[in-house]
Design an enzyme around this catalytic site. Structure first.
Site, mmCIF file in Angstrom:
data_model
loop_
_atom_site.group_PDB
_atom_site.id
_atom_site.type_symbol
_atom_site.label_atom_id
_atom_site.label_comp_id
_atom_site.label_asym_id
_atom_site.label_seq_id
_atom_site.Cartn_x
_atom_site.Cartn_y
_atom_site.Cartn_z
ATOM 1 N N ASP A 1 82.433 108.495 54.491
ATOM 2 C CA ASP A 1 82.512 109.775 53.772
ATOM 3 C C ASP A 1 81.790 110.906 54.517
ATOM 4 O O ASP A 1 81.932 112.070 54.158
ATOM 5 C CB ASP A 1 82.004 109.631 52.324
ATOM 6 C CG ASP A 1 80.636 108.979 52.213
ATOM 7 O OD1 ASP A 1 80.309 108.096 53.028
ATOM 8 O OD2 ASP A 1 79.891 109.356 51.295
ATOM 9 N N HIS A 2 81.046 110.559 55.557
ATOM 10 C CA HIS A 2 80.341 111.574 56.349
ATOM 11 C C HIS A 2 80.986 111.810 57.709
ATOM 12 O O HIS A 2 80.830 112.874 58.295
ATOM 13 C CB HIS A 2 78.881 111.157 56.574
ATOM 14 C CG HIS A 2 78.159 110.887 55.296
ATOM 15 N ND1 HIS A 2 77.297 111.796 54.731
ATOM 16 C CD2 HIS A 2 78.228 109.832 54.434
ATOM 17 C CE1 HIS A 2 76.848 111.303 53.583
ATOM 18 N NE2 HIS A 2 77.401 110.120 53.389
ATOM 19 N N HIS B 1 78.665 106.396 57.955
ATOM 20 C CA HIS B 1 79.473 105.974 56.809
ATOM 21 C C HIS B 1 80.683 106.893 56.697
ATOM 22 O O HIS B 1 80.596 108.096 56.953
ATOM 23 C CB HIS B 1 78.646 106.008 55.514
ATOM 24 C CG HIS B 1 77.636 104.898 55.437
ATOM 25 N ND1 HIS B 1 76.552 104.928 54.590
ATOM 26 C CD2 HIS B 1 77.554 103.723 56.118
ATOM 27 C CE1 HIS B 1 75.841 103.813 54.741
ATOM 28 N NE2 HIS B 1 76.431 103.067 55.663
ATOM 29 N N HIS C 1 75.236 110.300 59.455
ATOM 30 C CA HIS C 1 75.334 108.862 59.736
ATOM 31 C C HIS C 1 76.785 108.416 59.676
ATOM 32 O O HIS C 1 77.656 109.156 59.227
ATOM 33 C CB HIS C 1 74.447 108.044 58.798
ATOM 34 C CG HIS C 1 74.817 108.124 57.340
ATOM 35 N ND1 HIS C 1 74.759 109.300 56.619
ATOM 36 C CD2 HIS C 1 75.254 107.171 56.472
ATOM 37 C CE1 HIS C 1 75.126 109.061 55.372
ATOM 38 N NE2 HIS C 1 75.438 107.782 55.250
HETATM 39 ZN ZN LIG Z 1 75.889 106.619 53.419
#
Ligand SMILES: [Zn+2]
Length: 267
Positions: A70-71, A68, A66
């Site tokens: 940090d990904h 966000h 997804h």
């Molecule tokens: Zn997340």
């Protein structure tokens, strides 16, 4: 034997715990798939390069659970290092433009080849609208992104695309697969998925009952409801608790069980 390698993204912090887990699936001498891009930390890139060299594999596909940070934020750095790799996620137009790579759009149910086997993309919204889990059926392994973290609960930011009702439906969908293990993006491997996911669902329903009784007891604001439920919580954690209460109220509203007018909530 299906043994994805855990490569930490080297981004510890208050929102990521020890940092994100990314997973490399590399069949010997073949194409490799990385699940989640991390944030582009040099130590993460070195670990990816070392693991690829060891498996004599080349990075072909990066699947992002997804949008966000940090990904996904590491995607452009990885794209520069591996120009032949494809980057794929379920589109989230409001967020994806922050990570300028040529995203290949994924859809629910899509089957992707990975390390000599295949993964199925499962749209599992709720934590974010674009969330995908990836299912490896032969080993009953599920890459769960931010759906589950052992020993913690998952934030549902209803003001930023989160939706508690969708999140609970996504957990039910995971449960129905009867996975043998979950490989989450934060925290340790979960090898008792049914117990952990069922525990999540019943905990949320318990909170929902608390929110409903606070409403019936005449508490009308998110702040007052959060205070009554999370009595004695450290002040630094109160904003997260309020976000959680807001997510419950939005769910109750969508189900016709609560209403709000100018921030004043009623049963
Ligand atoms: Zn997340």
């Amino acid at each position: 034997m299906f043994e994805p390698r855990l490569l930490t993204a080297h981004n510890p912090g208050p929102m990521t715990g020890d940092g994100n887990n990314t997973y490399l699936i590399a069949g010997d001498g073949g194409p490799a798939v990385l699940i989640d891009a991390g944030v582009g930390e040099p130590a993460h890139l070195r670990a990816i390069a070392d693991a690829l060299a060891e498996a004599r594999a080349r990075l072909e596909l990066v699947l992002v659970t997804h949008g966000h940070r940090d990904h996904a934020a590491g995607a452009p750095v990885l794209a520069a290092a591996y120009p032949a790799a494809t980057f794929a996620k379920l589109p989230w137009p409001d967020e994806d433009h922050q990570y300028p790579v040529a995203w290949r759009p994924l859809a629910d149910g899509e089957v992707l080849s990975a390390g000599g086997g295949s993964l199925t993309a499962l749209h599992t919204p709720g934590h974010s609208p674009d969330h995908l889990a990836f299912w490896h059926e032969p080993s009953r392994t599920l890459f769960t992104g931010d759906l589950v973290v052992r020993g913690s609960s998952v934030m549902i930011h209803s003001s930023r695309g989160g939706n508690l009702a969708e999140y609970l439906a996504s957990l039910e969908r995971l449960l129905a697969l009867e996975p043998a293990r979950l490989l989450p993006a934060h925290g340790p491997v979960i090898d008792d998925p049914t117990a952990v996911i069922s525990g999540y669902i019943s905990h949320r329903l318990f909170r929902e009952r608390q929110v409903e009784s606070a409403l019936r007891a005449g508490r009308t604001t998110v702040e007052a409801i959060a205070e009554s439920i999370y009595d004695g919580l450290a002040p630094a954690l109160m904003p997260a608790a309020q976000e959680n209460v807001r997510a419950h109220l939005e769910k109750l509203k969508a189900e016709g069980r609560a209403s709000d007018a100018g921030g004043q909530w009623r049963p």
